[in-house]
Design an enzyme around this catalytic site. Sequence first.
Site, PDB file in Angstrom:
ATOM      1  N   GLU A  73     -15.717   3.701   3.763  1.00  0.00           N
ATOM      2  CA  GLU A  73     -14.277   4.559   3.434  1.00  0.00           C
ATOM      3  C   GLU A  73     -14.705   5.182   1.816  1.00  0.00           C
ATOM      4  O   GLU A  73     -15.722   6.071   1.182  1.00  0.00           O
ATOM      5  CB  GLU A  73     -13.861   3.069   2.463  1.00  0.00           C
ATOM      6  CG  GLU A  73     -13.768   2.529   3.508  1.00  0.00           C
ATOM      7  CD  GLU A  73     -13.070   0.816   2.695  1.00  0.00           C
ATOM      8  OE1 GLU A  73     -12.091   0.588   1.965  1.00  0.00           O
ATOM      9  OE2 GLU A  73     -13.516   0.035   3.322  1.00  0.00           O
ATOM     10  N   HIS A 116      -7.335   5.104   1.894  1.00  0.00           N
ATOM     11  CA  HIS A 116      -6.800   4.581   0.815  1.00  0.00           C
ATOM     12  C   HIS A 116      -6.530   5.913  -0.049  1.00  0.00           C
ATOM     13  O   HIS A 116      -6.784   5.484  -1.785  1.00  0.00           O
ATOM     14  CB  HIS A 116      -7.197   3.380  -0.168  1.00  0.00           C
ATOM     15  CG  HIS A 116      -7.042   2.236   0.531  1.00  0.00           C
ATOM     16  ND1 HIS A 116      -6.147   1.161   0.834  1.00  0.00           N
ATOM     17  CD2 HIS A 116      -7.999   1.457   1.534  1.00  0.00           C
ATOM     18  CE1 HIS A 116      -6.494   0.195   1.730  1.00  0.00           C
ATOM     19  NE2 HIS A 116      -7.695   0.592   1.753  1.00  0.00           N
ATOM     20  N   ASN A 143       0.744  -1.546   0.114  1.00  0.00           N
ATOM     21  CA  ASN A 143       0.611   0.256  -0.120  1.00  0.00           C
ATOM     22  C   ASN A 143       0.849   1.150  -0.018  1.00  0.00           C
ATOM     23  O   ASN A 143       0.172   2.417   0.428  1.00  0.00           O
ATOM     24  CB  ASN A 143      -1.042   0.283   1.513  1.00  0.00           C
ATOM     25  CG  ASN A 143      -1.789  -0.898   0.745  1.00  0.00           C
ATOM     26  OD1 ASN A 143      -2.335  -1.472   0.180  1.00  0.00           O
ATOM     27  ND2 ASN A 143      -2.162  -1.867   2.273  1.00  0.00           N
ATOM     28  N   LYS A 158      -0.541   3.717   4.707  1.00  0.00           N
ATOM     29  CA  LYS A 158      -0.600   3.593   3.532  1.00  0.00           C
ATOM     30  C   LYS A 158       0.726   3.867   2.459  1.00  0.00           C
ATOM     31  O   LYS A 158       1.891   4.415   2.901  1.00  0.00           O
ATOM     32  CB  LYS A 158      -1.630   3.355   3.232  1.00  0.00           C
ATOM     33  CG  LYS A 158      -2.152   2.348   3.987  1.00  0.00           C
ATOM     34  CD  LYS A 158      -3.782   2.065   3.232  1.00  0.00           C
ATOM     35  CE  LYS A 158      -4.579   0.698   4.109  1.00  0.00           C
ATOM     36  NZ  LYS A 158      -3.973   0.589   5.793  1.00  0.00           N
ATOM     37  N   HIS A 161     -14.619  -1.853   5.915  1.00  0.00           N
ATOM     38  CA  HIS A 161     -12.991  -2.556   5.960  1.00  0.00           C
ATOM     39  C   HIS A 161     -14.000  -3.296   7.150  1.00  0.00           C
ATOM     40  O   HIS A 161     -14.673  -2.902   7.952  1.00  0.00           O
ATOM     41  CB  HIS A 161     -11.758  -1.632   6.162  1.00  0.00           C
ATOM     42  CG  HIS A 161     -10.617  -2.201   6.877  1.00  0.00           C
ATOM     43  ND1 HIS A 161     -10.224  -2.181   7.075  1.00  0.00           N
ATOM     44  CD2 HIS A 161     -10.004  -2.808   6.446  1.00  0.00           C
ATOM     45  CE1 HIS A 161      -9.490  -2.870   8.229  1.00  0.00           C
ATOM     46  NE2 HIS A 161      -8.960  -3.269   6.580  1.00  0.00           N
ATOM     47  N   SER A 189     -10.574  -0.853  -1.220  1.00  0.00           N
ATOM     48  CA  SER A 189      -9.335  -0.994  -0.908  1.00  0.00           C
ATOM     49  C   SER A 189      -9.689  -2.377  -1.765  1.00  0.00           C
ATOM     50  O   SER A 189      -8.728  -3.396  -2.767  1.00  0.00           O
ATOM     51  CB  SER A 189      -9.147  -1.277   0.549  1.00  0.00           C
ATOM     52  OG  SER A 189      -9.808  -2.486   0.908  1.00  0.00           O
ATOM     53  N   ASP A 234     -13.599   7.303   6.349  1.00  0.00           N
ATOM     54  CA  ASP A 234     -12.610   6.822   6.359  1.00  0.00           C
ATOM     55  C   ASP A 234     -11.356   5.950   5.327  1.00  0.00           C
ATOM     56  O   ASP A 234     -11.413   5.624   3.724  1.00  0.00           O
ATOM     57  CB  ASP A 234     -12.779   4.641   6.342  1.00  0.00           C
ATOM     58  CG  ASP A 234     -11.290   4.133   6.986  1.00  0.00           C
ATOM     59  OD1 ASP A 234     -10.331   4.303   6.050  1.00  0.00           O
ATOM     60  OD2 ASP A 234     -11.347   3.032   7.304  1.00  0.00           O
TER      61      ASP A 234
HETATM   62  N1  PMP Z   1      -9.360   1.437   7.196  1.00  0.00           N
HETATM   63  C1  PMP Z   1      -9.252   0.620   6.433  1.00  0.00           C
HETATM   64  C2  PMP Z   1     -10.664   0.749   4.865  1.00  0.00           C
HETATM   65  C3  PMP Z   1      -8.096  -0.413   5.738  1.00  0.00           C
HETATM   66  O1  PMP Z   1      -7.806  -1.055   4.105  1.00  0.00           O
HETATM   67  C4  PMP Z   1      -7.630  -1.276   7.057  1.00  0.00           C
HETATM   68  C5  PMP Z   1      -6.028  -1.702   6.315  1.00  0.00           C
HETATM   69  N2  PMP Z   1      -6.007  -2.236   5.590  1.00  0.00           N
HETATM   70  C6  PMP Z   1      -7.526   0.164   7.553  1.00  0.00           C
HETATM   71  C7  PMP Z   1      -8.650   0.552   7.901  1.00  0.00           C
HETATM   72  C8  PMP Z   1      -6.606  -0.246   8.820  1.00  0.00           C
HETATM   73  O2  PMP Z   1      -5.552   0.520   8.970  1.00  0.00           O
HETATM   74  P1  PMP Z   1      -4.384   0.934   9.759  1.00  0.00           P
HETATM   75  O3  PMP Z   1      -3.529  -0.435   9.103  1.00  0.00           O
HETATM   76  O4  PMP Z   1      -3.385   1.624   9.731  1.00  0.00           O
HETATM   77  O5  PMP Z   1      -4.203  -0.559  10.673  1.00  0.00           O
END
Ligand code: PMP
Length: 387
Positions: free
Chosen positions: A183, A215, A47, A246, A139, A187, A212
Amino acid sequence: MKFYEYIDKQLASLDGRDQMRKLTNIDFTADGAAKLGGREMMNLSSNDYLGLATDQQLKKEFFDRIASDPCSSSYSLAAASSRLLTGNHAEYEQLEDLLSQMYGGRAALVFNSGYHANVGMLPALGGKGDLVLSDKLNHASIIDGATLAGAKFKRYRHLDCEHLETMLAKNHGKYRHIFIITESVFSMDGDVADLRRLVELKQKYDAVLIVDEAHGFGLFGETGCGMCQQQGVVDDIDIIVSTFGKAACSMGSVAIMSPLMKDYLVNKMRSLIFTTALPPLVVSWTRFMLEKIIDMNDRRQHLAAIADRLRDGLKLKQLETMGSSHIVPLVVGENTAALTLADKMREAGILVFAIRPPTVPFGTARLRFSLNAGLTEADIDKILDNV
Ligand code: PMP
């Protein structure tokens, strides 16, 4: 013992469905390229969207700073207590000030990770008597937070604002508070939420909107604040969660919100209160990276251009793809077919993993090309030659 037999059976069942996950040993070359089984690979599974994890110049600049003052507490490797005790090093305040400036003066609160932010947010804000309306593809950390909160949890069809509005209209007035959570860039599908429409809906139905940006952060908007900046709604979203693991190549996350909400979360959010703070060194590195990322429009534009090139190329080959961001999925369908294609690509020196259920819906196993701004057009053409 019966318990271990149960565990063994569960694993055998996952294996039987090609859903067994394994930790892969990955090595890196001195200039940051991924190495698998001793072989250098084009890394399409990280990422590190701006391609900064492999930027030796940045690393050197930061390490030189440390070398000039190695005993500074800013570079301490341990916080040794929660932010609410003695873990709240001055580096936190400087990082939160910078983030606050980036987001037009809104308040910023930093957490240890995106997972910490999402798992703690809804339990702090809501509970029994509240309703959470969540995009179907949100997520796992958001779902875990909603489950912990104990509020009524309903999912609206992915990106479907009409469906969401139907649910809002039906439930408005029946709950203490309604939360809409999404989001910004998804992702697994690489598609993007219509944040302006979500703001209209939250205003119309007096709901709380949480977005969120895991990404999107660093990648969209004039100074990289994310999709909320690109769509002009930074001030209209109740809470924006951006993560640093990321594009920002660090660790941690931030919630952007009103000062009142910040005070509330500092008092109520268990995943902030009951965990050791990040090491000051990490917080300091995050600030160093963000100061650079603000000005990285060239990288953001290049990333968008190569993503278009890959998507167009896949479509020309009559392959199924979706979305519009730097995350470019190639939907294969069955688990075995996705695993076989991932193996074939690895043989060609391209590191990509098959994403399978339950991470994505059944029958939509896929390769997820996670592009980064360090890739060239020739790299994209190599991917297309090997799909
Ligand atoms: N939110 C989303 C949409 C994610 O894709 C991710 C991790 N893949 C997270 C939160 C979690 O973030 P972190 O890796 O910093 O724990």
